[in-house]
Write a protein that holds these residues in place. Structure first.
Motif, mmCIF file in Angstrom:
data_model
loop_
_atom_site.group_PDB
_atom_site.id
_atom_site.type_symbol
_atom_site.label_atom_id
_atom_site.label_comp_id
_atom_site.label_asym_id
_atom_site.label_seq_id
_atom_site.Cartn_x
_atom_site.Cartn_y
_atom_site.Cartn_z
ATOM 1 N N LYS A 6 39.501 45.478 30.253
ATOM 2 C CA LYS A 6 38.182 45.785 30.789
ATOM 3 C C LYS A 6 38.224 45.615 32.304
ATOM 4 O O LYS A 6 38.450 44.510 32.805
ATOM 5 N N ILE A 7 38.008 46.715 33.019
ATOM 6 C CA ILE A 7 38.122 46.717 34.470
ATOM 7 C C ILE A 7 36.781 47.066 35.095
ATOM 8 O O ILE A 7 36.183 48.101 34.777
ATOM 9 N N LEU A 8 36.328 46.203 35.985
ATOM 10 C CA LEU A 8 35.103 46.451 36.739
ATOM 11 C C LEU A 8 35.489 47.037 38.089
ATOM 12 O O LEU A 8 36.267 46.437 38.835
ATOM 13 N N LEU A 9 34.955 48.209 38.392
ATOM 14 C CA LEU A 9 35.311 48.898 39.627
ATOM 15 C C LEU A 9 34.039 49.156 40.441
ATOM 16 O O LEU A 9 33.385 50.189 40.290
ATOM 17 N N PRO A 10 33.660 48.211 41.316
ATOM 18 C CA PRO A 10 32.492 48.427 42.177
ATOM 19 C C PRO A 10 32.759 49.587 43.139
ATOM 20 O O PRO A 10 33.859 49.707 43.691
ATOM 21 N N LEU A 30 45.668 52.760 33.450
ATOM 22 C CA LEU A 30 44.282 52.837 33.003
ATOM 23 C C LEU A 30 44.136 53.419 31.605
ATOM 24 O O LEU A 30 43.056 53.346 31.016
ATOM 25 N N SER A 31 45.191 53.983 31.072
ATOM 26 C CA SER A 31 45.122 54.577 29.743
ATOM 27 C C SER A 31 44.708 53.535 28.709
ATOM 28 O O SER A 31 45.340 52.497 28.564
ATOM 29 N N GLY A 32 43.605 53.814 28.008
ATOM 30 C CA GLY A 32 43.118 52.897 26.981
ATOM 31 C C GLY A 32 42.217 51.798 27.499
ATOM 32 O O GLY A 32 41.653 51.038 26.700
ATOM 33 N N ALA A 33 42.058 51.689 28.817
ATOM 34 C CA ALA A 33 41.215 50.632 29.379
ATOM 35 C C ALA A 33 39.755 51.049 29.379
ATOM 36 O O ALA A 33 39.416 52.237 29.371
ATOM 37 N N GLN A 34 38.870 50.051 29.368
ATOM 38 C CA GLN A 34 37.444 50.283 29.529
ATOM 39 C C GLN A 34 37.088 50.003 30.988
ATOM 40 O O GLN A 34 37.308 48.904 31.481
ATOM 41 N N VAL A 35 36.549 51.000 31.667
ATOM 42 C CA VAL A 35 36.254 50.878 33.098
ATOM 43 C C VAL A 35 34.758 51.062 33.327
ATOM 44 O O VAL A 35 34.157 52.013 32.816
ATOM 45 N N LEU A 36 34.178 50.154 34.097
ATOM 46 C CA LEU A 36 32.779 50.282 34.499
ATOM 47 C C LEU A 36 32.723 50.552 35.993
ATOM 48 O O LEU A 36 33.202 49.749 36.803
ATOM 49 N N LEU A 37 32.149 51.692 36.371
ATOM 50 C CA LEU A 37 31.906 52.006 37.779
ATOM 51 C C LEU A 37 30.527 51.455 38.143
ATOM 52 O O LEU A 37 29.509 51.892 37.599
ATOM 53 N N LEU A 38 30.508 50.502 39.053
ATOM 54 C CA LEU A 38 29.268 49.786 39.374
ATOM 55 C C LEU A 38 28.855 50.051 40.815
ATOM 56 O O LEU A 38 29.641 49.850 41.744
ATOM 57 N N TYR A 39 27.623 50.489 41.001
ATOM 58 C CA TYR A 39 27.056 50.600 42.337
ATOM 59 C C TYR A 39 25.944 49.572 42.476
ATOM 60 O O TYR A 39 25.026 49.521 41.658
ATOM 61 N N VAL A 40 26.032 48.760 43.528
ATOM 62 C CA VAL A 40 25.018 47.737 43.788
ATOM 63 C C VAL A 40 24.162 48.182 44.961
ATOM 64 O O VAL A 40 24.663 48.354 46.079
ATOM 65 N N LYS A 41 22.874 48.378 44.706
ATOM 66 C CA LYS A 41 21.930 48.695 45.777
ATOM 67 C C LYS A 41 21.519 47.377 46.432
ATOM 68 O O LYS A 41 20.742 46.620 45.860
#
Length: 300
Positions: A6-10, A30-41
């Motif tokens: 599980k990768i968090l990618l701000p 990244l193959s098979g990984a869960q990635v969250l693209l996070l934008y912080v306002k």
């Protein structure tokens, strides 16, 4: 050895830097990984007030920001999915570092990867502050992607300070980044570092004895690190003993050798040793010229 699943990618939607995605994939497939693209306002009251005067309502401004940020996140999502990852996007409001830490902890991400911000000096300063705080407080591993993009990372500098997290970081990096399979050259660095405050208020004889003791200890640390890597079939290893500020010396060695990555463990010292040895990971987060991988004690 746990995998990074599980990768968090701000993402800074004003300067998203998708060119760093191949480097991220090279380091951590990244193959098979869960990635969250996070934008912080981020909330800046004075600026927010001025911006709201240009909009018909607060809701209109929020919709506009969310719409434009969402488009950027979707574009990045398509690029990340090409590497075989399952990707989600999320937009939240609040202080950047605090929200990154909260999302990483609450949603169980075991790696946070940060990319550079914009080239302006103020944004660089803010990115440095955010990176330093995320390194200190976010759970799991923190990977800072920065500097000139290398074609591949074939030389890695690893800092050893005598703590168990430092040895854990070296071992986990060897597995995670496939040093043996990629025939990566490793330079183990141990730094004899004594705080100037400590030397100022201590007898000269005591400081000299402490320095001598630390040098012998550092030589033993390097030998132990080489032994552990040999057990992992990694033999392209050199050792370097230096003196000075730990983070500055690691950066200096990485620059001199043209290394593509610095690896360190975090929070491995007790209070007294931390006072004597000084901070490392936070300074690396702000000043390193190449990618930095910080393995936290909780991840190890």
């Amino acid at each position: 050895m746990p995998d990074i699943k599980k990768i968090l990618l701000p993402i800074d939607v004003t300067h998203p830097h998708p060119e760093f995605l191949p480097l991220l994939n090279e380091l951590v497939p990244l193959s098979g990984a869960q990635v969250l693209l996070l934008y912080v306002k981020e909330e800046w009251p004075a600026m927010e007030h001025r911006m709201r005067t240009l909009a018909h309502s607060a809701d209109e401004l929020d919709r506009s920001v969310n719409e434009k940020a969402g488009k950027v996140l979707e574009e990045i999502k398509v690029k990340v999915e090409q590497f075989g990852a399952a990707v989600k996007t999320e937009i939240v409001g609040g202080p950047a570092a605090a929200m990154i830490e909260a999302v990483a902890r609450d949603e169980g991400y075991n790696m946070t990867a940060l990319t550079p911000g914009s080239p302006q000096s103020v944004d660089k300063f803010m990115l440095g502050r955010v990176s330093a705080r995320v390194v200190r407080h976010a759970p799991g591993m923190v990977l800072l992607l920065r500097g000139p993009l290398p074609e591949k990372i074939d030389h890695v500098v690893i800092g050893l300070d005598g703590s168990q997290p430092a040895l854990d970081a070296m071992t986990m990096a060897a597995h995670l980044f496939s040093f043996h399979e990629k025939a990566t050259k490793i330079t183990l660095v141990s730094v004899v570092s004594i705080s100037r405050v400590f030397t100022m208020f201590s007898p000269v004889e005591y400081v000299s004895a402490l320095e001598s003791n630390l040098k012998m200890t550092s030589e033993a640390l390097l030998a132990e690190g080489e032994k552990v890597l040999a057990q992992l079939a990694i033999k392209n290893v050199e050792m370097k003993l230096t003196e000075g500020h730990t983070a500055e010396e690691l950066i200096k060695v990485a620059n001199e050798l043209g290394a593509g990555l610095i690896v360190v463990g975090s929070q491995g010292k007790d209070a007294i040793k931390h006072f004597i040895m000084g901070s490392t990971s936070s300074t690396l987060a702000t000043h390193a010229n190449c990618p930095v991988a910080v393995f936290k004690g909780d991840h190890a």
